[in-house]
Design a protein around this motif. Structure first.
Motif, PDB file in Angstrom:
ATOM      1  N   ARG A 140       0.843  -1.188   0.000  1.00 52.33           N
ATOM      2  CA  ARG A 140       0.000   0.000   0.000  1.00 52.33           C
ATOM      3  C   ARG A 140       0.880   1.240   0.000  1.00 52.33           C
ATOM      4  O   ARG A 140       1.936   1.256   0.639  1.00 52.33           O
ATOM      5  N   HIS A 141       0.414   2.241  -0.712  1.00 55.35           N
ATOM      6  CA  HIS A 141       1.104   3.538  -0.691  1.00 55.35           C
ATOM      7  C   HIS A 141       0.036   4.615  -0.736  1.00 55.35           C
ATOM      8  O   HIS A 141      -0.764   4.674  -1.682  1.00 55.35           O
ATOM      9  N   GLY A 142       0.016   5.474   0.294  1.00 59.89           N
ATOM     10  CA  GLY A 142      -1.049   6.458   0.359  1.00 59.89           C
ATOM     11  C   GLY A 142      -2.391   5.761   0.439  1.00 59.89           C
ATOM     12  O   GLY A 142      -2.579   4.834   1.230  1.00 59.89           O
ATOM     13  N   LEU A 143      -3.315   6.146  -0.418  1.00 57.89           N
ATOM     14  CA  LEU A 143      -4.636   5.524  -0.461  1.00 57.89           C
ATOM     15  C   LEU A 143      -4.711   4.387  -1.471  1.00 57.89           C
ATOM     16  O   LEU A 143      -5.751   3.731  -1.578  1.00 57.89           O
ATOM     17  N   GLY A 144      -3.625   4.164  -2.213  1.00 59.13           N
ATOM     18  CA  GLY A 144      -3.648   3.170  -3.273  1.00 59.13           C
ATOM     19  C   GLY A 144      -2.798   1.953  -2.979  1.00 59.13           C
ATOM     20  O   GLY A 144      -2.357   1.720  -1.859  1.00 59.13           O
ATOM     21  N   GLU A 145      -2.571   1.168  -4.015  1.00 57.60           N
ATOM     22  CA  GLU A 145      -1.856  -0.091  -3.860  1.00 57.60           C
ATOM     23  C   GLU A 145      -1.026  -0.371  -5.102  1.00 57.60           C
ATOM     24  O   GLU A 145      -1.337   0.097  -6.204  1.00 57.60           O
ATOM     25  N   VAL A 146       0.034  -1.153  -4.900  1.00 57.50           N
ATOM     26  CA  VAL A 146       0.921  -1.558  -5.989  1.00 57.50           C
ATOM     27  C   VAL A 146       1.051  -3.070  -5.951  1.00 57.50           C
ATOM     28  O   VAL A 146       1.360  -3.651  -4.905  1.00 57.50           O
ATOM     29  N   PHE A 147       0.827  -3.688  -7.097  1.00 54.79           N
ATOM     30  CA  PHE A 147       0.958  -5.142  -7.240  1.00 54.79           C
ATOM     31  C   PHE A 147       2.029  -5.400  -8.290  1.00 54.79           C
ATOM     32  O   PHE A 147       1.967  -4.853  -9.395  1.00 54.79           O
ATOM     33  N   HIS A 148       3.007  -6.240  -7.947  1.00 60.21           N
ATOM     34  CA  HIS A 148       4.101  -6.515  -8.883  1.00 60.21           C
ATOM     35  C   HIS A 148       4.389  -7.999  -8.956  1.00 60.21           C
ATOM     36  O   HIS A 148       4.331  -8.703  -7.944  1.00 60.21           O
ATOM     37  N   MET A 149       4.740  -8.469 -10.165  1.00 55.28           N
ATOM     38  CA  MET A 149       5.103  -9.869 -10.375  1.00 55.28           C
ATOM     39  C   MET A 149       6.415  -9.961 -11.133  1.00 55.28           C
ATOM     40  O   MET A 149       6.688  -9.167 -12.038  1.00 55.28           O
ATOM     41  N   ILE A 150       7.227 -10.959 -10.758  1.00 55.78           N
ATOM     42  CA  ILE A 150       8.445 -11.230 -11.500  1.00 55.78           C
ATOM     43  C   ILE A 150       8.091 -11.840 -12.854  1.00 55.78           C
ATOM     44  O   ILE A 150       7.055 -12.484 -13.008  1.00 55.78           O
TER      45      ILE A 150
END
Length: 282
Positions: A200-210
């Motif tokens: 989570r960052h601020g009010l949002g979200e980050v999703f990452h895949m290799i």
């Protein structure tokens, strides 16, 4: 895996993912049906093609070039997909960070770990500087109850995930980063076991895949993987179709896993926005 075989694997996998979602998570399924092209912005990449998974899922989206990102008005209710390699202009990195801070959802793959996440969101995750070879590893879903992971792999299954040559292993720097999918094989070979992470960052979200989300190949390591796609579909309560002819369980399982994961992300984002609008209009 040739293009025709890969496309049939993904077509079958996407159908299975959507049918299972409709049966097991009807609210998510209805939210997925409500997704519009303006809800999903896809930054095309030189190597990965997440948009092809959206195509087989029947999901509308807005494709743009990386150089045009500054011309797009990003809104917090959107999902922004940045394909590998994620080479963005410096000012665009600031726009991506502001988008997530305001509540937007970001989905990135492989080299975007270094080109986007390390630059726009320092201190969360980083490339460990040990690029992979071209190979396939077993993956493990860590929390089957997580809404993002529902139906991605059933307990006891061991889907396989392709590592593109020179994929970037994910080093977790901040304890708030959640590892959703891991691979013991990846960790043993390259020092980092994370396959998919969320923060989570601020009010949002980050999703990452290799690696690349649109899988180029898989391996058939055991009798279950080598069994027919029709047998795999039947075991999930899904009627086989002609597109599965000649395909293996391992091929369709890998495609189904990646299709369902993306469908879950889209449905979760759409449901949150629908709930927010409902609360605002009440």
């Amino acid at each position: 895996m040739d293009d025709e075989r890969r496309w049939r694997s993904y077509s079958s996998g996407a159908r299975m993912a959507r049918e299972r979602m409709a049966r097991e998570a009807p609210l998510d399924s209805r939210a997925l049906e409500a997704v519009e092209a303006s809800d999903v912005v896809v930054v095309r990449g030189a190597y990965d093609r997440v948009e092809l998974v959206l195509d087989v899922l029947g999901m509308p989206y807005t494709p743009i070039l990386a150089s045009h990102l500054g011309q797009v008005r990003l809104r917090p209710e959107q999902l922004l997909v940045i394909n590998c390699p994620g080479n963005l202009h410096g000012s665009h990195l600031g726009a991506v960070r502001g988008f997530v801070t305001a509540g937007g959802s970001l989905f990135t793959t492989d080299w975007a770990l270094h080109h986007v996440l390390e630059q726009a969101f320092p201190g969360y995750v980083a490339f460990n500087r040990r690029p992979t070879r071209d190979e396939v590893v077993r993956i493990e879903v860590l929390d089957h109850s997580n809404p993002f992971l529902r139906g991605v792999a059933d307990p006891g299954e061991d889907p396989l995930w392709w590592l593109e040559g020179s994929s970037y292993p994910i080093r977790v720097l901040d304890p708030s980063v959640r590892v959703l999918i891991r691979s013991g094989e990846l960790g043993a070979r390259y020092g980092e076991a994370a396959v998919a992470v969320l923060f989570r960052h601020g009010l949002g979200e980050v999703f990452h895949m290799i690696s690349h989300y649109y899988l180029q190949r898989t391996e058939l390591r055991d009798a279950r993987h080598r069994s027919s796609a029709a047998e795999y579909a039947a075991s999930k309560g899904i009627a086989p179709d002609a597109e599965m002819d000649g395909l293996t369980a391992g091929e369709v399982e890998s495609a189904t896993s990646s299709a369902r994961l993306l469908a879950n992300l889209l449905a979760a984002k759409k449901r949150r926005e629908q709930e927010r609008r409902g609360a605002r209009d009440a």
